[in-house]
Design a protein around this motif. Structure first.
Motif, PDB file in Angstrom:
ATOM      1  N   MET A   1      33.866  37.788  38.748  1.00  0.00           N
ATOM      2  CA  MET A   1      33.813  37.779  40.199  1.00  0.00           C
ATOM      3  C   MET A   1      32.691  38.650  40.709  1.00  0.00           C
ATOM      4  O   MET A   1      32.749  39.126  41.834  1.00  0.00           O
ATOM      5  N   GLY A   2      31.718  38.852  39.898  1.00  0.00           N
ATOM      6  CA  GLY A   2      30.523  39.537  40.338  1.00  0.00           C
ATOM      7  C   GLY A   2      30.735  40.973  40.798  1.00  0.00           C
ATOM      8  O   GLY A   2      30.141  41.389  41.781  1.00  0.00           O
ATOM      9  N   GLY A   3      31.572  41.732  40.123  1.00  0.00           N
ATOM     10  CA  GLY A   3      31.753  43.129  40.456  1.00  0.00           C
ATOM     11  C   GLY A   3      32.684  43.407  41.622  1.00  0.00           C
ATOM     12  O   GLY A   3      32.744  44.531  42.097  1.00  0.00           O
ATOM     13  N   VAL A   4      33.409  42.415  42.081  1.00  0.00           N
ATOM     14  CA  VAL A   4      34.372  42.623  43.167  1.00  0.00           C
ATOM     15  C   VAL A   4      35.529  43.447  42.620  1.00  0.00           C
ATOM     16  O   VAL A   4      36.125  43.096  41.612  1.00  0.00           O
ATOM     17  N   VAL A   5      35.830  44.564  43.287  1.00  0.00           N
ATOM     18  CA  VAL A   5      36.890  45.433  42.799  1.00  0.00           C
ATOM     19  C   VAL A   5      38.108  45.469  43.721  1.00  0.00           C
ATOM     20  O   VAL A   5      39.154  45.982  43.340  1.00  0.00           O
ATOM     21  N   LYS A   6      37.977  44.934  44.929  1.00  0.00           N
ATOM     22  CA  LYS A   6      39.129  44.865  45.822  1.00  0.00           C
ATOM     23  C   LYS A   6      39.063  43.582  46.644  1.00  0.00           C
ATOM     24  O   LYS A   6      37.988  43.070  46.934  1.00  0.00           O
ATOM     25  N   PHE A   7      40.235  43.068  46.973  1.00  0.00           N
ATOM     26  CA  PHE A   7      40.297  41.768  47.633  1.00  0.00           C
ATOM     27  C   PHE A   7      39.571  41.748  48.972  1.00  0.00           C
ATOM     28  O   PHE A   7      39.070  40.712  49.400  1.00  0.00           O
ATOM     29  N   GLU A   8      39.480  42.909  49.621  1.00  0.00           N
ATOM     30  CA  GLU A   8      38.791  42.969  50.919  1.00  0.00           C
ATOM     31  C   GLU A   8      37.316  42.598  50.825  1.00  0.00           C
ATOM     32  O   GLU A   8      36.696  42.270  51.838  1.00  0.00           O
ATOM     33  N   GLU A   9      36.769  42.638  49.625  1.00  0.00           N
ATOM     34  CA  GLU A   9      35.366  42.282  49.415  1.00  0.00           C
ATOM     35  C   GLU A   9      35.156  40.770  49.299  1.00  0.00           C
ATOM     36  O   GLU A   9      34.019  40.306  49.385  1.00  0.00           O
ATOM     37  N   LEU A  10      36.220  40.027  49.084  1.00  0.00           N
ATOM     38  CA  LEU A  10      36.098  38.583  48.896  1.00  0.00           C
ATOM     39  C   LEU A  10      35.776  37.886  50.223  1.00  0.00           C
ATOM     40  O   LEU A  10      36.471  38.086  51.219  1.00  0.00           O
ATOM     41  N   SER A  56      47.259  40.490  41.481  1.00  0.00           N
ATOM     42  CA  SER A  56      48.121  40.168  40.337  1.00  0.00           C
ATOM     43  C   SER A  56      47.486  40.580  39.011  1.00  0.00           C
ATOM     44  O   SER A  56      48.185  40.831  38.040  1.00  0.00           O
ATOM     45  N   GLY A  57      46.145  40.629  38.992  1.00  0.00           N
ATOM     46  CA  GLY A  57      45.449  41.039  37.774  1.00  0.00           C
ATOM     47  C   GLY A  57      45.403  39.977  36.703  1.00  0.00           C
ATOM     48  O   GLY A  57      44.945  40.220  35.599  1.00  0.00           O
ATOM     49  N   SER A  58      45.859  38.791  37.024  1.00  0.00           N
ATOM     50  CA  SER A  58      45.906  37.708  36.055  1.00  0.00           C
ATOM     51  C   SER A  58      45.160  36.506  36.616  1.00  0.00           C
ATOM     52  O   SER A  58      45.441  36.065  37.730  1.00  0.00           O
ATOM     53  N   ASN A  59      44.234  35.995  35.832  1.00  0.00           N
ATOM     54  CA  ASN A  59      43.468  34.836  36.268  1.00  0.00           C
ATOM     55  C   ASN A  59      44.366  33.628  36.587  1.00  0.00           C
ATOM     56  O   ASN A  59      44.215  33.018  37.645  1.00  0.00           O
ATOM     57  N   MET A  61      47.500  33.611  37.487  1.00  0.00           N
ATOM     58  CA  MET A  61      48.281  33.921  38.694  1.00  0.00           C
ATOM     59  C   MET A  61      47.388  33.854  39.930  1.00  0.00           C
ATOM     60  O   MET A  61      47.815  33.367  40.977  1.00  0.00           O
ATOM     61  N   PHE A  62      46.174  34.355  39.818  1.00  0.00           N
ATOM     62  CA  PHE A  62      45.248  34.319  40.949  1.00  0.00           C
ATOM     63  C   PHE A  62      45.008  32.868  41.362  1.00  0.00           C
ATOM     64  O   PHE A  62      45.060  32.529  42.554  1.00  0.00           O
ATOM     65  N   LYS A  63      44.772  31.989  40.389  1.00  0.00           N
ATOM     66  CA  LYS A  63      44.563  30.562  40.703  1.00  0.00           C
ATOM     67  C   LYS A  63      45.794  29.980  41.393  1.00  0.00           C
ATOM     68  O   LYS A  63      45.665  29.228  42.363  1.00  0.00           O
ATOM     69  N   ARG A  64      46.974  30.345  40.925  1.00  0.00           N
ATOM     70  CA  ARG A  64      48.213  29.851  41.531  1.00  0.00           C
ATOM     71  C   ARG A  64      48.304  30.269  42.998  1.00  0.00           C
ATOM     72  O   ARG A  64      48.617  29.472  43.875  1.00  0.00           O
ATOM     73  N   LEU A 111      37.175  30.298  38.836  1.00  0.00           N
ATOM     74  CA  LEU A 111      38.126  30.983  37.960  1.00  0.00           C
ATOM     75  C   LEU A 111      38.452  30.149  36.720  1.00  0.00           C
ATOM     76  O   LEU A 111      38.689  30.691  35.644  1.00  0.00           O
ATOM     77  N   GLN A 112      38.448  28.831  36.878  1.00  0.00           N
ATOM     78  CA  GLN A 112      38.701  27.956  35.731  1.00  0.00           C
ATOM     79  C   GLN A 112      37.548  28.030  34.733  1.00  0.00           C
ATOM     80  O   GLN A 112      37.753  27.934  33.529  1.00  0.00           O
ATOM     81  N   GLN A 113      36.350  28.245  35.236  1.00  0.00           N
ATOM     82  CA  GLN A 113      35.168  28.340  34.378  1.00  0.00           C
ATOM     83  C   GLN A 113      35.050  29.711  33.717  1.00  0.00           C
ATOM     84  O   GLN A 113      34.383  29.848  32.699  1.00  0.00           O
ATOM     85  N   HIS A 114      35.656  30.725  34.322  1.00  0.00           N
ATOM     86  CA  HIS A 114      35.566  32.107  33.829  1.00  0.00           C
ATOM     87  C   HIS A 114      36.979  32.618  33.544  1.00  0.00           C
ATOM     88  O   HIS A 114      37.638  33.142  34.443  1.00  0.00           O
ATOM     89  N   PRO A 115      37.429  32.477  32.308  1.00  0.00           N
ATOM     90  CA  PRO A 115      38.829  32.748  31.986  1.00  0.00           C
ATOM     91  C   PRO A 115      39.280  34.195  32.126  1.00  0.00           C
ATOM     92  O   PRO A 115      40.461  34.460  32.159  1.00  0.00           O
ATOM     93  N   THR A 116      38.365  35.152  32.209  1.00  0.00           N
ATOM     94  CA  THR A 116      38.814  36.539  32.379  1.00  0.00           C
ATOM     95  C   THR A 116      38.572  36.967  33.805  1.00  0.00           C
ATOM     96  O   THR A 116      37.602  36.592  34.440  1.00  0.00           O
ATOM     97  N   HIS A 117      39.473  37.751  34.312  1.00  0.00           N
ATOM     98  CA  HIS A 117      39.474  38.197  35.729  1.00  0.00           C
ATOM     99  C   HIS A 117      39.113  39.655  35.806  1.00  0.00           C
ATOM    100  O   HIS A 117      39.475  40.447  35.038  1.00  0.00           O
TER     101      HIS A 117
END
Length: 117
Positions: A1-10, A56-59, A61-64, A111-117
């Motif tokens: 996610m390009g160095g994003v560390v908190k959801f507020e940055e999305l 959630s810290g899980s790829n 779960m994030f997709k869900r 997220l599907q292309q990048h399996p680690t979150h």
């Protein structure tokens, strides 16, 4: 996610937050409280599911949660067709929601292309 560390940055969360604010501002004078509560809850659901999924810290779960968020975006769009606000404002909000839905979908594919979150 390009160095994003908190959801507020999305960007998708920021856009969802802006839409929530717009929904609240544009439904404040509507007398149908059931409509107000439902569209406001749906709009908040977009924003909150992005945040909850990120945290959630899980790829998977994030997709869900992003899928749920996208569904809530569809709910807001559907309700906007009732034109409780001006037709012009409804159209602008519909466009915003459609753009956000597309962006959420792109993020899901990322997220599907990048399996680690």
């Amino acid at each position: 996610m390009g160095g994003v560390v908190k959801f507020e940055e999305l960007n998708i969360w920021q856009e969802a937050r802006r839409i929530v604010k717009e929904i609240y501002q544009n439904t404040a004078s509507i007398k149908d409280m059931g409509f107000n509560e439902q569209i406001q809850r749906a709009a908040i659901s977009i924003m909150n599911n992005i945040a909850e999924g990120f945290e959630s810290g899980s790829n998977p779960m994030f997709k869900r949660f992003l899928c749920i968020s996208k569904g809530s975006c569809g709910e807001v769009k559907s309700m906007l067709y009732l034109n409780y606000t001006s037709e012009e404002k409804s159209e602008l909000l519909l466009q915003d929601c459609q753009g956000l839905s597309v962006a959420i979908n792109k993020f899901i594919h990322y997220l599907q292309q990048h399996p680690t979150h």
